[in-house]
Design an enzyme around this catalytic site. Structure first.
Site, PDB file in Angstrom:
ATOM      1  N   SER A 182      -7.726  13.546   5.238  1.00  0.00           N
ATOM      2  CA  SER A 182      -7.840  13.642   6.762  1.00  0.00           C
ATOM      3  C   SER A 182      -9.373  13.672   7.203  1.00  0.00           C
ATOM      4  O   SER A 182      -9.665  13.276   8.342  1.00  0.00           O
ATOM      5  CB  SER A 182      -7.069  14.643   7.509  1.00  0.00           C
ATOM      6  N   HIS A 210      -0.782  12.232   7.334  1.00  0.00           N
ATOM      7  CA  HIS A 210      -1.388  11.428   8.251  1.00  0.00           C
ATOM      8  C   HIS A 210      -0.969  10.156   8.093  1.00  0.00           C
ATOM      9  O   HIS A 210      -1.935   9.092   8.062  1.00  0.00           O
ATOM     10  CB  HIS A 210      -2.952  11.703   7.828  1.00  0.00           C
ATOM     11  N   LYS A 241       2.133  14.960  14.438  1.00  0.00           N
ATOM     12  CA  LYS A 241       0.972  14.108  14.438  1.00  0.00           C
ATOM     13  C   LYS A 241       1.730  12.667  15.179  1.00  0.00           C
ATOM     14  O   LYS A 241       2.007  12.600  16.230  1.00  0.00           O
ATOM     15  CB  LYS A 241       0.342  13.547  13.194  1.00  0.00           C
TER      16      LYS A 241
END
Ligand code: PLP
Length: 396
Positions: A182, A210, A241
């Site tokens: 990330s 991610h 997310k």
């Protein structure tokens, strides 16, 4: 009581304050979306994990209101006492179907999922091999287990192989990697990792926090993108997310692993179950994501546009060409912080990262592109970034 400790903490705080390295929290007045308001100032949000823009999507909000009415606010229990609703089971099944795994177990966060797994499944006779840039939750999870730990140099397959050779006498080997790193926006070398795992009889675990929802043709993340889905044995991920951005995490994988986690994973056994509103709304979000080809293509278009413009302006950027994390490399912490502060003054919300979050002298301002940004906002943000960077002599 040791009051000396309080004084010492104050001193430490003053020290990081004076170096400009303390973290500031910016209170957003309103929902998480493409533009946000902070202290009555509108800002284009260039730093959120809300990759698909679902955090305040009207379809999601309607589902969430309905979920509150149908399933209440809280469970006031862990899963195995009276904290399991039909929707928890349905979400676990839906995640398994989406990710093409045998089974899934929910946690309150992916941090908890990663904190749970190593201690639950590995013993002192086993070995866990971890990329040095893996997320803090993987590092902490590994600390909790008794297995031998080997930290291989970031993305260095030669070093991973060396570590696997050293671990040949261990009973079981588990390689664990972030799917996307990330801080850099780079991807794990999954085909090579899987090949080494097969050569040395190891399991592979990928934390795809991610990537799930937007990487890979159908949003199934980095294993789908690299066509190694059936060679990855354990997936961890977050609902915090791209999948709506609220909170919650999960581990998906082989049935025996998930069943064992239900018996032994400490954050699962000793912490409240996922809130009903998140659980039920996530069911709808998964449907949106599964039908989300257009959303993913639009995000890709925005990522390409941003990268092209930043490269043309001669920014030093990192990251995979298709990933929405775009770190702008600055070097030292103080200029990175000054750049980020000026961006905020100019109407762009972007944050700088410096040591110890990233290596010394590798401070950066990390941009994150979201489908929640309109093309117009993205274009304004890129114009402003270029203007402010010129003022800071970061680009010609
Ligand atoms: C790779 C990775 N794993 C795990 C987490 C933790 O996720 P959660 O917010 O669900 O605890 C994060 C969040 O920053 C992450 O980036």
């Amino acid at each position: 009581m040791s009051y000396q400790l309080l004084t010492e903490l104050d001193n430490r705080l003053q020290e990081i304050n004076s170096q400009g390295l303390h973290k500031i929290e910016y209170p957003i007045d309103g929902p998480q979306q493409g533009t946000v308001t902070i202290h009555e100032k509108p800002l284009i949000n260039m730093c959120s994990n809300n990759y698909l823009g679902l955090a305040a999507d009207p379809r999601v909000l309607i589902s969430a209101h309905e979920a509150l009415d149908s399933h209440g606010y809280g469970m006031a229990s862990v899963r195995f006492i009276c904290g399991t609703q039909n929707i928890h089971k349905q979400l676990e099944d839906a995640l398994s179907n989406f990710l093409r795994r045998d089974d899934t177990i929910l946690f309150s966060s992916c941090f908890d999922a990663n904190a749970a797994i190593f201690e639950a499944i590995l013993t002192a006779d086993d070995c866990v091999l971890s990329d040095e840039l893996n997320h803090a939750s993987i590092i902490d999870g590994i600390r909790l287990c008794k297995a031998t730990r080997k930290r291989y140099r970031h993305g260095d397959m030669g070093h991973l192989e060396e570590c696997l050779k050293q671990a040949e006498s261990c009973t079981h080997r588990l390689i664990v990697t972030d799917g996307v790193f990330s801080m850099d926006g780079t991807l794990a070398k999954l085909p090579e990792i899987c090949a080494l795992a097969e050569k040395y009889n190891a399991l592979v675990m990928v934390d795809d926090s991610h990537a799930t929802g937007f990487m890979g043709p159908k949003g199934r993340g980095t294993p789908e993108m690299f066509e190694v889905e059936d060679r990855v044995h354990i997936l961890s991920g977050t609902l915090g997310k791209a999948l709506g951005g609220a909170s919650g995490g999960y581990i998906s994988g082989k049935a025996s692993i998930i069943s064992w986690l239900r018996q032994r994973a400490r954050p699962y056994l000793f912490s409240n179950s996922l809130a009903p509103v998140i659980t039920k709304t996530s069911l709808h979000i998964l449907k949106i994501v599964q039908d989300g080809d257009a959303m993913r293509q639009s995000l890709q278009h925005k990522v390409r546009e941003a990268r092209q413009r930043l490269l043309a302006a001669r920014f030093h950027i990192l990251g995979h060409p298709e990933h929405p994390i775009i770190p702008i490399m600055i070097g030292d912490a103080i200029p990175a912080e000054a750049f980020a502060k000026d961006l905020i003054s100019a109407g762009i919300l972007a944050i700088s990262f410096s040591y110890p979050v990233v290596p010394l002298h590798k401070a950066r301002v990390r941009l994150q592109i979201s489908e929640g940004l309109s093309m117009e906002d993205l274009s304004t943000a890129l114009d402003t970034l270029i203007e402010v960077a010129r003022k800071h002599t970061l680009i010609p």
